[in-house]
Write a protein that holds these residues in place. Structure first.
Motif, PDB file in Angstrom:
ATOM      1  N   SER A 197      31.912  33.984  77.838  1.00 15.37           N
ATOM      2  CA  SER A 197      31.355  34.029  76.358  1.00 15.37           C
ATOM      3  C   SER A 197      30.460  35.263  75.974  1.00 15.37           C
ATOM      4  O   SER A 197      30.553  35.929  75.088  1.00 15.37           O
ATOM      5  N   LEU A 198      29.966  35.758  77.156  1.00 12.98           N
ATOM      6  CA  LEU A 198      29.208  37.002  76.626  1.00 12.98           C
ATOM      7  C   LEU A 198      30.124  38.404  76.552  1.00 12.98           C
ATOM      8  O   LEU A 198      30.006  39.112  75.614  1.00 12.98           O
ATOM      9  N   ALA A 199      31.211  38.226  77.170  1.00 12.34           N
ATOM     10  CA  ALA A 199      32.120  39.324  77.039  1.00 12.34           C
ATOM     11  C   ALA A 199      32.879  39.224  75.788  1.00 12.34           C
ATOM     12  O   ALA A 199      33.170  40.165  75.032  1.00 12.34           O
ATOM     13  N   LEU A 200      33.159  37.898  75.264  1.00  9.96           N
ATOM     14  CA  LEU A 200      33.817  37.714  73.930  1.00  9.96           C
ATOM     15  C   LEU A 200      32.881  38.132  72.626  1.00  9.96           C
ATOM     16  O   LEU A 200      33.212  38.612  71.820  1.00  9.96           O
ATOM     17  N   GLY A 211      31.497  41.434  68.513  1.00  6.55           N
ATOM     18  CA  GLY A 211      30.501  42.360  68.058  1.00  6.55           C
ATOM     19  C   GLY A 211      30.798  43.887  67.650  1.00  6.55           C
ATOM     20  O   GLY A 211      30.531  44.696  66.753  1.00  6.55           O
ATOM     21  N   GLY A 212      31.661  44.377  68.778  1.00  2.00           N
ATOM     22  CA  GLY A 212      32.189  45.812  68.552  1.00  2.00           C
ATOM     23  C   GLY A 212      33.071  45.920  67.545  1.00  2.00           C
ATOM     24  O   GLY A 212      33.026  46.939  66.906  1.00  2.00           O
ATOM     25  N   VAL A 258      33.121  43.945  64.861  1.00  2.00           N
ATOM     26  CA  VAL A 258      32.338  43.978  63.496  1.00  2.00           C
ATOM     27  C   VAL A 258      31.748  45.456  63.188  1.00  2.00           C
ATOM     28  O   VAL A 258      31.753  45.775  62.002  1.00  2.00           O
ATOM     29  N   CYS A 259      31.240  46.120  64.161  1.00  2.00           N
ATOM     30  CA  CYS A 259      30.680  47.272  64.145  1.00  2.00           C
ATOM     31  C   CYS A 259      31.678  48.334  63.675  1.00  2.00           C
ATOM     32  O   CYS A 259      31.480  49.324  62.790  1.00  2.00           O
ATOM     33  N   ILE A 260      32.940  48.126  64.204  1.00  2.66           N
ATOM     34  CA  ILE A 260      34.091  49.144  63.673  1.00  2.66           C
ATOM     35  C   ILE A 260      34.372  48.777  62.266  1.00  2.66           C
ATOM     36  O   ILE A 260      34.428  49.977  61.512  1.00  2.66           O
ATOM     37  N   VAL A 261      34.411  47.827  61.929  1.00  2.00           N
ATOM     38  CA  VAL A 261      34.643  47.510  60.501  1.00  2.00           C
ATOM     39  C   VAL A 261      33.493  48.103  59.411  1.00  2.00           C
ATOM     40  O   VAL A 261      33.779  48.625  58.331  1.00  2.00           O
ATOM     41  N   ARG A 262      32.248  47.766  60.047  1.00  2.00           N
ATOM     42  CA  ARG A 262      31.170  48.171  59.269  1.00  2.00           C
ATOM     43  C   ARG A 262      30.817  49.792  59.175  1.00  2.00           C
ATOM     44  O   ARG A 262      30.476  50.214  58.301  1.00  2.00           O
ATOM     45  N   ALA A 263      31.369  50.264  60.280  1.00  2.00           N
ATOM     46  CA  ALA A 263      31.324  51.761  60.413  1.00  2.00           C
ATOM     47  C   ALA A 263      32.300  52.462  59.575  1.00  2.00           C
ATOM     48  O   ALA A 263      32.111  53.505  59.107  1.00  2.00           O
ATOM     49  N   ALA A 264      33.437  51.896  59.284  1.00  6.10           N
ATOM     50  CA  ALA A 264      34.344  52.325  58.469  1.00  6.10           C
ATOM     51  C   ALA A 264      34.085  52.451  57.006  1.00  6.10           C
ATOM     52  O   ALA A 264      34.388  53.155  56.113  1.00  6.10           O
ATOM     53  N   ALA A 314      30.503  51.678  67.358  1.00  2.17           N
ATOM     54  CA  ALA A 314      32.036  51.408  67.016  1.00  2.17           C
ATOM     55  C   ALA A 314      32.615  52.410  68.033  1.00  2.17           C
ATOM     56  O   ALA A 314      33.802  52.471  68.541  1.00  2.17           O
ATOM     57  N   ALA A 315      32.040  53.872  67.857  1.00  3.70           N
ATOM     58  CA  ALA A 315      32.541  54.869  68.976  1.00  3.70           C
ATOM     59  C   ALA A 315      32.743  54.400  70.222  1.00  3.70           C
ATOM     60  O   ALA A 315      33.840  54.784  70.947  1.00  3.70           O
ATOM     61  N   VAL A 316      31.679  53.829  70.891  1.00  5.02           N
ATOM     62  CA  VAL A 316      31.739  53.227  72.294  1.00  5.02           C
ATOM     63  C   VAL A 316      32.707  52.230  72.339  1.00  5.02           C
ATOM     64  O   VAL A 316      33.570  52.273  73.473  1.00  5.02           O
ATOM     65  N   THR A 317      32.953  51.266  71.528  1.00 10.07           N
ATOM     66  CA  THR A 317      34.055  50.012  71.340  1.00 10.07           C
ATOM     67  C   THR A 317      35.404  50.896  71.217  1.00 10.07           C
ATOM     68  O   THR A 317      36.288  50.440  72.163  1.00 10.07           O
TER      69      THR A 317
END
Length: 63
Positions: free
Chosen positions: A7-10, A15-16, A18-24, A35-38
């Motif tokens: 569950s934590l991994a999911l 979350g990663g 979501v951050c990619i979409v938000r960073a775009a 996002a860069a780490v993801t």
């Protein structure tokens, strides 16, 4: 315990993403860092899968 870890991994993966979409769309700096780490982690996993496939023996081609 295994369900908690999965569950934590999911949660981290979602979350990663979501951050990619938000960073775009031009989010705050911390979102761009996450996002860069993801993306970097995804590339590492992708490369690891390709090298395992290359060195795994069977290339999948028939005779």
């Amino acid at each position: 315990m295994a369900v908690l870890l999965l569950s934590l991994a999911l949660l981290l993966v979602v979350g990663g993403c979501v951050c990619i979409v938000r960073a775009a769309r031009g989010g705050p700096r911390w979102v761009r860092v996450v996002a860069a780490v993801t993306v970097g982690a995804g590339e590492l996993v992708s490369r690891s899968g390709r090298s395992r496939q290359r060195w795994g023996g069977d290339s999948g081609s028939g005779d």
